[in-house]
Design a protein around this motif. Sequence first.
Motif, mmCIF file in Angstrom:
data_model
loop_
_atom_site.group_PDB
_atom_site.id
_atom_site.type_symbol
_atom_site.label_atom_id
_atom_site.label_comp_id
_atom_site.label_asym_id
_atom_site.label_seq_id
_atom_site.Cartn_x
_atom_site.Cartn_y
_atom_site.Cartn_z
ATOM 1 N N CYS A 146 -5.776 2.060 2.821
ATOM 2 C CA CYS A 146 -6.852 2.758 2.107
ATOM 3 C C CYS A 146 -6.356 3.135 0.712
ATOM 4 O O CYS A 146 -5.215 3.551 0.541
ATOM 5 N N ASN A 148 -6.937 5.604 -0.882
ATOM 6 C CA ASN A 148 -6.572 7.033 -0.905
ATOM 7 C C ASN A 148 -5.416 7.326 0.052
ATOM 8 O O ASN A 148 -5.152 8.489 0.354
ATOM 9 N N CYS A 150 -5.105 7.055 3.215
ATOM 10 C CA CYS A 150 -5.400 7.712 4.505
ATOM 11 C C CYS A 150 -4.801 6.925 5.668
ATOM 12 O O CYS A 150 -4.113 7.491 6.517
ATOM 13 N N CYS A 163 -12.574 2.722 5.078
ATOM 14 C CA CYS A 163 -11.602 3.648 5.657
ATOM 15 C C CYS A 163 -12.299 4.553 6.683
ATOM 16 O O CYS A 163 -13.326 5.153 6.374
ATOM 17 N N GLU A 165 -11.345 7.362 7.680
ATOM 18 C CA GLU A 165 -11.142 8.776 7.337
ATOM 19 C C GLU A 165 -12.029 9.203 6.173
ATOM 20 O O GLU A 165 -12.725 10.210 6.255
ATOM 21 N N CYS A 166 -11.995 8.454 5.065
ATOM 22 C CA CYS A 166 -12.699 8.903 3.859
ATOM 23 C C CYS A 166 -13.882 8.013 3.485
ATOM 24 O O CYS A 166 -14.651 8.362 2.594
HETATM 25 ZN ZN LIG Z 1 -9.292 6.693 3.168
#
Ligand SMILES: [Zn+2]
Length: 177
Positions: A146, A148, A150, A163, A165-166
């Motif tokens: 990801c 970011n 994650c 992703c 998560e985000c």
């Molecule tokens: Zn993410």
Amino acid sequence: MRQPTIEDADENEPDHSDVMPWPLDSDEEALLEDVYASVKQEDLRTSLSFILALQNASLDDVGTGLSPDAIERLHDPPQQWLSLNNDRALCLAIRLYLELNHSDEDYVKACAAHIEYDGVELPSLHQIKKIVAELSGVEEMMHDMCMNTCVGFTGPFAGLQHCPECGEARYDQETLA
Ligand SMILES: [Zn+2]
């Protein structure tokens, strides 16, 4: 809506003392308390998916990140002593590649300097990576991550396009377009 947590199963303040690893310092205990307090069923399902994927992992799995050559080498590792045939330029190249920090960029600069000042042409970055992989049997494995940071898109996440998560797209949409 709030995701249900493990604590929802117990009306009273939960006592995790029977499942806490011991001994813990106060920081570790606080961290573990936080994990127990906030873990969700979905997290446990994801963990179980990774555990099952690892238990059933095989070199023949699609998406191991290993090249066919590397898999072949793992199935049938070389039996003879490896030799650099006293090739001093090759020894220099391997040493530079392994010892330089941020080795990719530094290696290219070091090769350019050697050609310019002593006329020694060292293997290209691509070549030295291949040589070191063949000598060591260890080759790089690339997996998407990801943007970011994650999660990595491996195991149960290998086929995802966003992703978990985000929600960030796996691939840079501008580059993709
Ligand atoms: Zn993410």
